[in-house]
Design an enzyme around this catalytic site. Structure first.
Site, PDB file in Angstrom:
ATOM      1  N   ASN A   9       3.165  -7.990  -7.583  1.00 27.57           N
ATOM      2  CA  ASN A   9       3.299  -6.540  -7.753  1.00 27.57           C
ATOM      3  C   ASN A   9       2.193  -6.045  -8.707  1.00 27.57           C
ATOM      4  O   ASN A   9       2.198  -6.362  -9.889  1.00 27.57           O
ATOM      5  CB  ASN A   9       4.703  -6.238  -8.308  1.00 27.57           C
ATOM      6  CG  ASN A   9       4.942  -4.751  -8.522  1.00 27.57           C
ATOM      7  OD1 ASN A   9       4.069  -4.021  -8.978  1.00 27.57           O
ATOM      8  ND2 ASN A   9       6.149  -4.306  -8.205  1.00 27.57           N
ATOM      9  N   LYS A  12       3.282  -3.986 -11.868  1.00 27.40           N
ATOM     10  CA  LYS A  12       3.795  -4.857 -12.934  1.00 27.40           C
ATOM     11  C   LYS A  12       2.648  -5.552 -13.630  1.00 27.40           C
ATOM     12  O   LYS A  12       2.596  -5.630 -14.856  1.00 27.40           O
ATOM     13  CB  LYS A  12       4.639  -5.993 -12.320  1.00 27.40           C
ATOM     14  CG  LYS A  12       6.078  -5.711 -12.064  1.00 27.40           C
ATOM     15  CD  LYS A  12       6.716  -7.048 -11.652  1.00 27.40           C
ATOM     16  CE  LYS A  12       8.080  -6.863 -11.076  1.00 27.40           C
ATOM     17  NZ  LYS A  12       8.686  -8.127 -10.651  1.00 27.40           N
ATOM     18  N   GLU A  40      12.476 -17.209  -1.878  1.00 27.28           N
ATOM     19  CA  GLU A  40      13.544 -16.245  -1.614  1.00 27.28           C
ATOM     20  C   GLU A  40      14.275 -15.946  -2.903  1.00 27.28           C
ATOM     21  O   GLU A  40      14.634 -16.875  -3.635  1.00 27.28           O
ATOM     22  CB  GLU A  40      14.523 -16.856  -0.602  1.00 27.28           C
ATOM     23  CG  GLU A  40      14.538 -16.094   0.697  1.00 27.28           C
ATOM     24  CD  GLU A  40      15.808 -16.358   1.454  1.00 27.28           C
ATOM     25  OE1 GLU A  40      16.722 -15.513   1.411  1.00 27.28           O
ATOM     26  OE2 GLU A  40      15.874 -17.456   2.061  1.00 27.28           O
ATOM     27  N   ASP A  72      11.545 -10.470 -13.194  1.00 26.61           N
ATOM     28  CA  ASP A  72      12.423  -9.886 -12.181  1.00 26.61           C
ATOM     29  C   ASP A  72      13.064  -8.661 -12.814  1.00 26.61           C
ATOM     30  O   ASP A  72      13.623  -8.744 -13.912  1.00 26.61           O
ATOM     31  CB  ASP A  72      13.490 -10.861 -11.689  1.00 26.61           C
ATOM     32  CG  ASP A  72      14.088 -10.362 -10.373  1.00 26.61           C
ATOM     33  OD1 ASP A  72      13.366 -10.358  -9.355  1.00 26.61           O
ATOM     34  OD2 ASP A  72      15.260  -9.913 -10.374  1.00 26.61           O
ATOM     35  N   TYR A 157      10.160   3.323  -9.183  1.00 29.09           N
ATOM     36  CA  TYR A 157      11.139   4.386  -9.454  1.00 29.09           C
ATOM     37  C   TYR A 157      10.780   5.236 -10.675  1.00 29.09           C
ATOM     38  O   TYR A 157      11.570   6.087 -11.084  1.00 29.09           O
ATOM     39  CB  TYR A 157      12.534   3.760  -9.649  1.00 29.09           C
ATOM     40  CG  TYR A 157      13.039   3.025  -8.423  1.00 29.09           C
ATOM     41  CD1 TYR A 157      13.593   3.714  -7.349  1.00 29.09           C
ATOM     42  CD2 TYR A 157      12.941   1.633  -8.327  1.00 29.09           C
ATOM     43  CE1 TYR A 157      14.047   3.046  -6.217  1.00 29.09           C
ATOM     44  CE2 TYR A 157      13.384   0.954  -7.199  1.00 29.09           C
ATOM     45  CZ  TYR A 157      13.935   1.658  -6.157  1.00 29.09           C
ATOM     46  OH  TYR A 157      14.379   0.999  -5.038  1.00 29.09           O
ATOM     47  N   ASP A 158       9.613   5.026 -11.279  1.00 26.22           N
ATOM     48  CA  ASP A 158       9.256   5.783 -12.489  1.00 26.22           C
ATOM     49  C   ASP A 158       9.378   7.310 -12.321  1.00 26.22           C
ATOM     50  O   ASP A 158       9.850   7.976 -13.251  1.00 26.22           O
ATOM     51  CB  ASP A 158       7.835   5.420 -12.960  1.00 26.22           C
ATOM     52  CG  ASP A 158       7.803   4.112 -13.746  1.00 26.22           C
ATOM     53  OD1 ASP A 158       8.748   3.857 -14.514  1.00 26.22           O
ATOM     54  OD2 ASP A 158       6.834   3.344 -13.609  1.00 26.22           O
ATOM     55  N   LYS A 178       4.623   4.189 -22.263  1.00 24.30           N
ATOM     56  CA  LYS A 178       5.684   3.531 -21.484  1.00 24.30           C
ATOM     57  C   LYS A 178       5.873   2.087 -21.976  1.00 24.30           C
ATOM     58  O   LYS A 178       6.998   1.649 -22.217  1.00 24.30           O
ATOM     59  CB  LYS A 178       5.359   3.535 -19.985  1.00 24.30           C
ATOM     60  CG  LYS A 178       6.431   2.845 -19.152  1.00 24.30           C
ATOM     61  CD  LYS A 178       6.115   2.693 -17.676  1.00 24.30           C
ATOM     62  CE  LYS A 178       7.135   1.769 -17.008  1.00 24.30           C
ATOM     63  NZ  LYS A 178       6.783   1.385 -15.635  1.00 24.30           N
ATOM     64  N   HIS A 183      11.587  -1.553 -20.639  1.00 22.99           N
ATOM     65  CA  HIS A 183      12.277  -2.818 -20.383  1.00 22.99           C
ATOM     66  C   HIS A 183      11.297  -3.981 -20.381  1.00 22.99           C
ATOM     67  O   HIS A 183      11.489  -4.993 -21.023  1.00 22.99           O
ATOM     68  CB  HIS A 183      13.027  -2.714 -19.049  1.00 22.99           C
ATOM     69  CG  HIS A 183      12.176  -2.238 -17.890  1.00 22.99           C
ATOM     70  ND1 HIS A 183      11.315  -1.178 -17.998  1.00 22.99           N
ATOM     71  CD2 HIS A 183      12.041  -2.699 -16.613  1.00 22.99           C
ATOM     72  CE1 HIS A 183      10.690  -1.001 -16.839  1.00 22.99           C
ATOM     73  NE2 HIS A 183      11.119  -1.905 -15.985  1.00 22.99           N
TER      74      HIS A 183
HETATM   75  P1  ITT Z   1       7.335  -9.769  -7.664  1.00 18.50           P
HETATM   76  O1  ITT Z   1       8.653 -10.394  -7.264  1.00 18.50           O
HETATM   77  O2  ITT Z   1       6.179 -10.330  -6.909  1.00 18.50           O
HETATM   78  O3  ITT Z   1       7.112  -9.787  -9.141  1.00 18.50           O
HETATM   79  P2  ITT Z   1       8.603  -7.306  -6.791  1.00 18.50           P
HETATM   80  O4  ITT Z   1       8.158  -5.853  -6.791  1.00 18.50           O
HETATM   81  O5  ITT Z   1       9.197  -7.828  -5.513  1.00 18.50           O
HETATM   82  O6  ITT Z   1       7.359  -8.192  -7.256  1.00 18.50           O
HETATM   83  P3  ITT Z   1      11.159  -7.463  -8.175  1.00 18.50           P
HETATM   84  O7  ITT Z   1      11.877  -8.213  -7.110  1.00 18.50           O
HETATM   85  O8  ITT Z   1      11.364  -7.853  -9.602  1.00 18.50           O
HETATM   86  O9  ITT Z   1       9.576  -7.522  -7.992  1.00 18.50           O
HETATM   87  O10 ITT Z   1      11.513  -5.926  -7.986  1.00 18.50           O
HETATM   88  C1  ITT Z   1      11.303  -5.033  -9.005  1.00 18.50           C
HETATM   89  C2  ITT Z   1      11.426  -3.627  -8.456  1.00 18.50           C
HETATM   90  O11 ITT Z   1      12.150  -2.823  -9.397  1.00 18.50           O
HETATM   91  C3  ITT Z   1      10.063  -2.979  -8.322  1.00 18.50           C
HETATM   92  O12 ITT Z   1       9.504  -3.249  -7.048  1.00 18.50           O
HETATM   93  C4  ITT Z   1      10.399  -1.518  -8.554  1.00 18.50           C
HETATM   94  O13 ITT Z   1      10.936  -0.960  -7.389  1.00 18.50           O
HETATM   95  C5  ITT Z   1      11.529  -1.580  -9.587  1.00 18.50           C
HETATM   96  N1  ITT Z   1      10.969  -1.529 -10.949  1.00 18.50           N
HETATM   97  C6  ITT Z   1      10.944  -2.551 -11.858  1.00 18.50           C
HETATM   98  N2  ITT Z   1      10.319  -2.178 -12.982  1.00 18.50           N
HETATM   99  C7  ITT Z   1       9.945  -0.909 -12.797  1.00 18.50           C
HETATM  100  C8  ITT Z   1       9.216   0.014 -13.570  1.00 18.50           C
HETATM  101  O14 ITT Z   1       8.739  -0.313 -14.760  1.00 18.50           O
HETATM  102  N3  ITT Z   1       9.013   1.236 -13.069  1.00 18.50           N
HETATM  103  C9  ITT Z   1       9.465   1.569 -11.855  1.00 18.50           C
HETATM  104  N4  ITT Z   1      10.118   0.753 -11.038  1.00 18.50           N
HETATM  105  C10 ITT Z   1      10.356  -0.484 -11.490  1.00 18.50           C
END
Ligand code: ITT
Length: 202
Positions: A9, A12, A40, A72, A157-158, A178, A183
């Site tokens: 991501n 991230k 998975e 995660d 979702y920011d 931010k 978190h």
């Molecule tokens: P990786 O597993 O490769 O790290 P991913 O996007 O699939 O990427 P997650 O399963 O942890 O990661 O999903 C996290 C989701 O939660 C992310 O895709 C956003 O939709 C949301 N999210 C997490 N942190 C956020 C943030 O700081 N701002 C906005 N949305 C966030």
């Protein structure tokens, strides 16, 4: 010593680089080291899934002195029984644009009064240390679901995650603001501290 971060991501990864920037240990994404582990995410908690991701990547790392970390994270909306939670990335389909996902959450909260719109972002960080030990940290930030998308910074979702004290969404904050309160910032700073203690880094 180096840190390999097991995430695909880009939003991230940008934040992770900024937050861990002063750690004096290079931080590389899995892409930069040519690893593409996509396990998975079968866990029911953020911690479980962070561990699954960190371990899957650690198994593919052949160099010594590497810390493999994973994040995660997700959004918990209290009125929706903490949905989308660990399914935040998969909510309405992984490839569905966030403009649609965000509008859907706003629509599901139609008519819901301010006090009941509470939500939080949660991030679990897992690290596999060079000796194989696994450590985790958790960070949260409390907010409310807004009535419309606001701001263009951040990701996911920011634009609908509203901070009442600041009268802004997290997408309206400059990245460094931010990161100071998020978190992910909280969980990564706690992880940095744990690693410094565990590995006796000065
Ligand atoms: P990786 O597993 O490769 O790290 P991913 O996007 O699939 O990427 P997650 O399963 O942890 O990661 O999903 C996290 C989701 O939660 C992310 O895709 C956003 O939709 C949301 N999210 C997490 N942190 C956020 C943030 O700081 N701002 C906005 N949305 C966030």
């Amino acid at each position: 010593m180096k840190i390999i971060f097991a995430t695909g991501n880009a939003g991230k990864m940008k934040e992770i680089r900024e937050i861990l920037g002063d750690m004096n240990i290079p931080v590389l994404s899995m892409k930069e080291v040519g690893i593409d582990a996509k396990p998975e995410e079968t866990g029911t908690t953020f911690e479980e899934n962070a561990i699954i991701k960190a371990k899957a990547t650690a198994e593919l790392v052949t160099e010594p002195d590497v810390i493999v970390m994973a994040d995660d994270s997700g959004l918990e909306v209290d009125y929706l029984n903490k949905e989308p939670g660990v399914y935040s990335a998969r909510y309405m389909g992984e490839d569905t644009p966030y403009s649609i996902k965000n509008q859907n959450i706003i629509d599901r909260l139609e008519g819901v009064e301010d006090e009941k719109r509470t939500a939080r972002f949660v991030a679990a960080i897992a690290a596999v240390l060079p000796g194989g030990e696994v450590v985790t940290t958790l960070g949260t930030i409390e907010g409310k679901i807004g009535y419309e998308e606001r701001g263009t910074n951040g990701f996911g979702y920011d634009p609908i995650f509203y901070l009442p004290d600041m009268s802004k969404s997290t997408a309206q904050l400059p990245p460094e603001e931010k990161n100071k309160i998020s978190h992910r910032g909280n969980a990564l700073r706690a992880m940095r501290q744990k690693i410094i203690e565990k590995l006796n880094i000065k």
